[in-house]
Design a protein around this motif. Structure first.
Motif, PDB file in Angstrom:
ATOM      1  N   ALA A 180       0.830  -1.085  -0.059  1.00  0.00           N
ATOM      2  CA  ALA A 180       0.102  -0.070  -0.058  1.00  0.00           C
ATOM      3  C   ALA A 180       0.862   1.272  -0.042  1.00  0.00           C
ATOM      4  CB  ALA A 180      -0.912   0.100   1.223  1.00  0.00           C
ATOM      5  N   LYS A 181       1.912   1.291   0.829  1.00  0.00           N
ATOM      6  CA  LYS A 181       2.765   2.371   0.992  1.00  0.00           C
ATOM      7  C   LYS A 181       3.529   2.388  -0.312  1.00  0.00           C
ATOM      8  CE  LYS A 181       6.368   4.502   3.885  1.00  0.00           C
ATOM      9  NZ  LYS A 181       7.295   4.347   4.946  1.00  0.00           N
ATOM     10  N   LEU A 182       4.041   1.441  -0.879  1.00  0.00           N
ATOM     11  CA  LEU A 182       4.737   1.688  -2.275  1.00  0.00           C
ATOM     12  C   LEU A 182       3.817   2.153  -3.312  1.00  0.00           C
ATOM     13  CD1 LEU A 182       6.740  -1.811  -2.011  1.00  0.00           C
ATOM     14  CD2 LEU A 182       7.967   0.566  -1.845  1.00  0.00           C
ATOM     15  N   CYS A 183       2.616   1.660  -3.303  1.00  0.00           N
ATOM     16  CA  CYS A 183       1.659   2.260  -4.206  1.00  0.00           C
ATOM     17  C   CYS A 183       1.952   3.779  -4.568  1.00  0.00           C
ATOM     18  CB  CYS A 183       0.345   1.826  -4.212  1.00  0.00           C
ATOM     19  SG  CYS A 183       0.172   0.380  -4.703  1.00  0.00           S
ATOM     20  N   TRP A 184       1.582   4.591  -3.231  1.00  0.00           N
ATOM     21  CA  TRP A 184       1.551   5.862  -3.303  1.00  0.00           C
ATOM     22  C   TRP A 184       2.881   6.753  -3.344  1.00  0.00           C
ATOM     23  CZ3 TRP A 184       3.650   8.510   0.638  1.00  0.00           C
ATOM     24  CH2 TRP A 184       3.390   7.756   2.110  1.00  0.00           C
ATOM     25  N   GLU A 185       3.795   5.977  -2.643  1.00  0.00           N
ATOM     26  CA  GLU A 185       5.154   6.655  -2.869  1.00  0.00           C
ATOM     27  C   GLU A 185       5.669   6.586  -4.315  1.00  0.00           C
ATOM     28  OE1 GLU A 185       7.336   5.855   1.628  1.00  0.00           O
ATOM     29  OE2 GLU A 185       7.579   4.353   0.040  1.00  0.00           O
ATOM     30  N   ALA A 186       5.394   5.596  -4.973  1.00  0.00           N
ATOM     31  CA  ALA A 186       6.028   5.284  -6.513  1.00  0.00           C
ATOM     32  C   ALA A 186       5.121   6.420  -7.146  1.00  0.00           C
ATOM     33  CB  ALA A 186       5.355   4.083  -6.677  1.00  0.00           C
ATOM     34  N   CYS A 187       3.828   6.757  -7.010  1.00  0.00           N
ATOM     35  CA  CYS A 187       3.111   7.618  -7.840  1.00  0.00           C
ATOM     36  C   CYS A 187       3.427   9.240  -7.385  1.00  0.00           C
ATOM     37  CB  CYS A 187       1.817   7.395  -7.638  1.00  0.00           C
ATOM     38  SG  CYS A 187       1.310   5.749  -8.513  1.00  0.00           S
ATOM     39  N   TYR A 188       3.890   9.264  -6.076  1.00  0.00           N
ATOM     40  CA  TYR A 188       4.327  10.700  -5.831  1.00  0.00           C
ATOM     41  C   TYR A 188       5.654  11.056  -6.049  1.00  0.00           C
ATOM     42  CZ  TYR A 188       0.142  10.775  -2.689  1.00  0.00           C
ATOM     43  OH  TYR A 188      -1.032  10.674  -1.967  1.00  0.00           O
ATOM     44  N   TYR A 189       6.631  10.092  -5.800  1.00  0.00           N
ATOM     45  CA  TYR A 189       7.988  10.562  -5.783  1.00  0.00           C
ATOM     46  C   TYR A 189       8.826  10.023  -7.093  1.00  0.00           C
ATOM     47  CZ  TYR A 189       6.287  11.400  -1.191  1.00  0.00           C
ATOM     48  OH  TYR A 189       5.530  11.700  -0.104  1.00  0.00           O
ATOM     49  N   LEU A 190       9.094  10.957  -7.931  1.00  0.00           N
ATOM     50  CA  LEU A 190       9.932  10.178  -9.208  1.00  0.00           C
ATOM     51  C   LEU A 190      11.438   9.748  -8.664  1.00  0.00           C
ATOM     52  CD1 LEU A 190       8.951   9.946 -11.925  1.00  0.00           C
ATOM     53  CD2 LEU A 190      10.289  12.141 -12.519  1.00  0.00           C
ATOM     54  N   PRO A 191      11.891   8.679  -8.954  1.00  0.00           N
ATOM     55  CA  PRO A 191      13.144   7.862  -8.431  1.00  0.00           C
ATOM     56  C   PRO A 191      14.360   8.931  -8.853  1.00  0.00           C
ATOM     57  CG  PRO A 191      11.923   6.357  -9.564  1.00  0.00           C
ATOM     58  CD  PRO A 191      11.263   7.611  -9.844  1.00  0.00           C
ATOM     59  N   GLU A 192      15.252   8.950  -8.075  1.00  0.00           N
ATOM     60  CA  GLU A 192      16.244   9.890  -8.117  1.00  0.00           C
ATOM     61  C   GLU A 192      17.204   9.704  -9.330  1.00  0.00           C
ATOM     62  OE1 GLU A 192      18.478  13.037  -7.491  1.00  0.00           O
ATOM     63  OE2 GLU A 192      16.986  12.370  -6.025  1.00  0.00           O
ATOM     64  N   ASP A 193      17.391   8.386 -10.063  1.00  0.00           N
ATOM     65  CA  ASP A 193      17.962   8.209 -11.549  1.00  0.00           C
ATOM     66  C   ASP A 193      17.285   8.954 -12.533  1.00  0.00           C
ATOM     67  OD1 ASP A 193      16.106   5.960 -10.798  1.00  0.00           O
ATOM     68  OD2 ASP A 193      16.858   5.126 -12.540  1.00  0.00           O
ATOM     69  N   ILE A 194      15.934   8.818 -12.493  1.00  0.00           N
ATOM     70  CA  ILE A 194      15.100   9.465 -13.274  1.00  0.00           C
ATOM     71  C   ILE A 194      15.164  10.989 -13.381  1.00  0.00           C
ATOM     72  CG2 ILE A 194      12.705   9.852 -14.431  1.00  0.00           C
ATOM     73  CD1 ILE A 194      13.975   6.979 -14.676  1.00  0.00           C
ATOM     74  N   LEU A 195      15.421  11.594 -12.272  1.00  0.00           N
ATOM     75  CA  LEU A 195      15.522  13.140 -11.903  1.00  0.00           C
ATOM     76  C   LEU A 195      16.944  13.397 -12.483  1.00  0.00           C
ATOM     77  CD1 LEU A 195      14.086  13.921  -8.400  1.00  0.00           C
ATOM     78  CD2 LEU A 195      13.563  14.657 -10.713  1.00  0.00           C
ATOM     79  N   LYS A 196      17.882  12.724 -12.241  1.00  0.00           N
ATOM     80  CA  LYS A 196      19.253  12.889 -12.963  1.00  0.00           C
ATOM     81  C   LYS A 196      19.387  12.944 -14.368  1.00  0.00           C
ATOM     82  CE  LYS A 196      21.905  11.380  -8.677  1.00  0.00           C
ATOM     83  NZ  LYS A 196      22.915  10.235  -8.159  1.00  0.00           N
ATOM     84  N   GLY A 197      18.332  11.849 -14.846  1.00  0.00           N
ATOM     85  CA  GLY A 197      18.355  11.948 -16.116  1.00  0.00           C
ATOM     86  C   GLY A 197      17.883  13.065 -17.067  1.00  0.00           C
ATOM     87  N   PHE A 198      16.825  13.606 -16.085  1.00  0.00           N
ATOM     88  CA  PHE A 198      16.076  14.789 -16.579  1.00  0.00           C
ATOM     89  C   PHE A 198      16.936  16.005 -16.711  1.00  0.00           C
ATOM     90  CE2 PHE A 198      11.429  13.857 -14.777  1.00  0.00           C
ATOM     91  CZ  PHE A 198      11.259  12.803 -16.165  1.00  0.00           C
ATOM     92  N   LYS A 199      17.867  16.151 -15.901  1.00  0.00           N
ATOM     93  CA  LYS A 199      18.756  17.269 -15.636  1.00  0.00           C
ATOM     94  C   LYS A 199      19.887  17.110 -16.543  1.00  0.00           C
ATOM     95  CE  LYS A 199      17.588  17.940 -10.616  1.00  0.00           C
ATOM     96  NZ  LYS A 199      17.915  17.858  -9.337  1.00  0.00           N
ATOM     97  N   HIS A 200      20.495  15.729 -16.905  1.00  0.00           N
ATOM     98  CA  HIS A 200      21.362  15.688 -17.847  1.00  0.00           C
ATOM     99  C   HIS A 200      20.920  15.854 -19.290  1.00  0.00           C
ATOM    100  CE1 HIS A 200      24.718  13.804 -20.148  1.00  0.00           C
ATOM    101  NE2 HIS A 200      23.643  13.171 -20.763  1.00  0.00           N
ATOM    102  N   ALA A 201      19.503  15.274 -19.446  1.00  0.00           N
ATOM    103  CA  ALA A 201      18.856  15.543 -20.786  1.00  0.00           C
ATOM    104  C   ALA A 201      18.673  17.279 -20.861  1.00  0.00           C
ATOM    105  CB  ALA A 201      17.563  14.851 -20.925  1.00  0.00           C
ATOM    106  N   ALA A 202      18.263  18.086 -20.036  1.00  0.00           N
ATOM    107  CA  ALA A 202      18.128  19.318 -20.137  1.00  0.00           C
ATOM    108  C   ALA A 202      19.421  20.002 -20.509  1.00  0.00           C
ATOM    109  CB  ALA A 202      17.496  20.136 -18.773  1.00  0.00           C
ATOM    110  N   ALA A 203      20.426  19.602 -20.051  1.00  0.00           N
ATOM    111  CA  ALA A 203      21.847  20.243 -20.026  1.00  0.00           C
ATOM    112  C   ALA A 203      22.211  20.040 -21.434  1.00  0.00           C
ATOM    113  CB  ALA A 203      22.872  19.953 -18.979  1.00  0.00           C
ATOM    114  N   THR A 204      21.872  18.888 -21.891  1.00  0.00           N
ATOM    115  CA  THR A 204      22.205  18.510 -23.372  1.00  0.00           C
ATOM    116  C   THR A 204      21.419  18.765 -24.481  1.00  0.00           C
ATOM    117  OG1 THR A 204      21.272  16.224 -22.982  1.00  0.00           O
ATOM    118  CG2 THR A 204      23.915  16.865 -22.600  1.00  0.00           C
ATOM    119  N   GLU A 205      20.183  19.212 -24.361  1.00  0.00           N
ATOM    120  CA  GLU A 205      19.205  19.381 -25.330  1.00  0.00           C
ATOM    121  C   GLU A 205      19.382  20.514 -26.236  1.00  0.00           C
ATOM    122  OE1 GLU A 205      16.732  18.824 -27.884  1.00  0.00           O
ATOM    123  OE2 GLU A 205      16.371  17.404 -26.153  1.00  0.00           O
TER     124      GLU A 205
END
Length: 280
Positions: free
Chosen positions: A14-39
């Motif tokens: 139950a806890k994993l369900c809402w945590e997964a939907c609320y909080y994006l994983p750190e590796d994905i956030l780092k991926g966003f930031k790298h993509a923004a820097a190279t776009e």
């Protein structure tokens, strides 16, 4: 033998369900930031900046990162020295999903019959994959799988002679056909080998691997790098509006297969690449 009451299984899910939907994983956030820097596309960079801001707001306000909180896929690594007590294993998992989606105010997106299309009202049943492993722990991973990216996934049996080039061609065809419909930048899971059912299973499991982590086999790691480069050369870009960041990551998993077969599956995960793990 270690005893674990199924209520603990239920409450953890139950806890994993809402945590997964609320909080994006750190590796994905780092991926966003790298993509923004190279776009190179100003519009693409603006989109990536908005995705980063959206993730930060979802975390701060404790609300879903995306309104599509998905079909719930649950991966369980069940230690063979664990004895579950107090109820049925599968019932506990489904009850955990039911509890998590209700208490977390998550959108219910599951219809009980694929043709009659009546919503079950609680996002069950979840899709559950169980592996029996050594030890006395239970590892649980919840993967909320949004419909848009899932719908653009594909599977095909290639001729063995088509080899690596055939695999790359099919992956690229799938990406191009998806265009912006799968909400890029994507995490791309590729399965190669196995059977009709196994190849799709490993393709989906591939998207659980963290961004930046390559396959341990050198020839598969090389294939991942080549696919990443070719996918980003398509020019589809963030949200399909152009740019050099169509994929955040490409992960390939393989399995043994029949001498006459070369099955390939591509599981696309939109930018809302949510996942959450806990160990009991």
């Amino acid at each position: 033998m270690r005893e674990v009451h199924v209520d603990m299984l239920r409450d953890t899910i139950a806890k994993l369900c809402w945590e997964a939907c609320y909080y994006l994983p750190e590796d994905i956030l780092k991926g966003f930031k790298h993509a923004a820097a190279t776009e190179v596309s100003p519009l693409g960079k603006s989109i990536l900046d908005q995705l980063i801001e959206n993730a930060e707001l979802a975390y701060q306000e404790h609300v879903p990162y995306c309104h599509d909180t998905g079909l719930t896929v649950v991966y369980v690594e069940l230690g063979q020295e664990v004895h579950l007590t107090g109820g049925n294993y599968m019932d506990a998992i489904q009850e955990g999903v039911r509890k998590g989606y209700t208490e977390g105010y998550l959108r219910k997106s599951v219809v009980g019959d694929p043709l009659l299309r009546v919503n079950t009202g609680d996002n069950t049943p979840a899709v559950v994959h169980t592996d029996i492993v050594p030890g006395d722990k239970i590892k649980l991973t919840v993967l909320p799988k949004g419909g848009g990216s899932e719908n653009m996934s594909a599977m095909k049996f290639l001729l063995p002679g088509e080899g690596e080039e055939g695999v790359k061609r099919f992956v690229l065809e799938t990406i191009v056909a998806a265009g912006g419909k799968a909400c890029p930048p994507l995490v791309v899971g590729v399965g190669i080998g196995g059977s009709f059912d196994k190849v799709t299973e490993i393709a989906k499991k591939a998207i659980l691997r963290e961004v930046g982590v390559h396959h341990p086999e050198p020839h598969i790691a090389r294939l991942e790098k080549e696919l990443m480069e070719e996918i980003n050369n398509t020019g589809i870009g963030p949200q399909g509006l152009g740019g050099v960041n169509t994929a955040l990551w490409v992960a390939v998993e393989t399995y043994a297969c029949h001498i006459t077969a070369l099955p390939v599956a591509v599981n696309l995960q939109c930018h809302a690449a949510r996942k959450k793990t806990a160990v009991i």
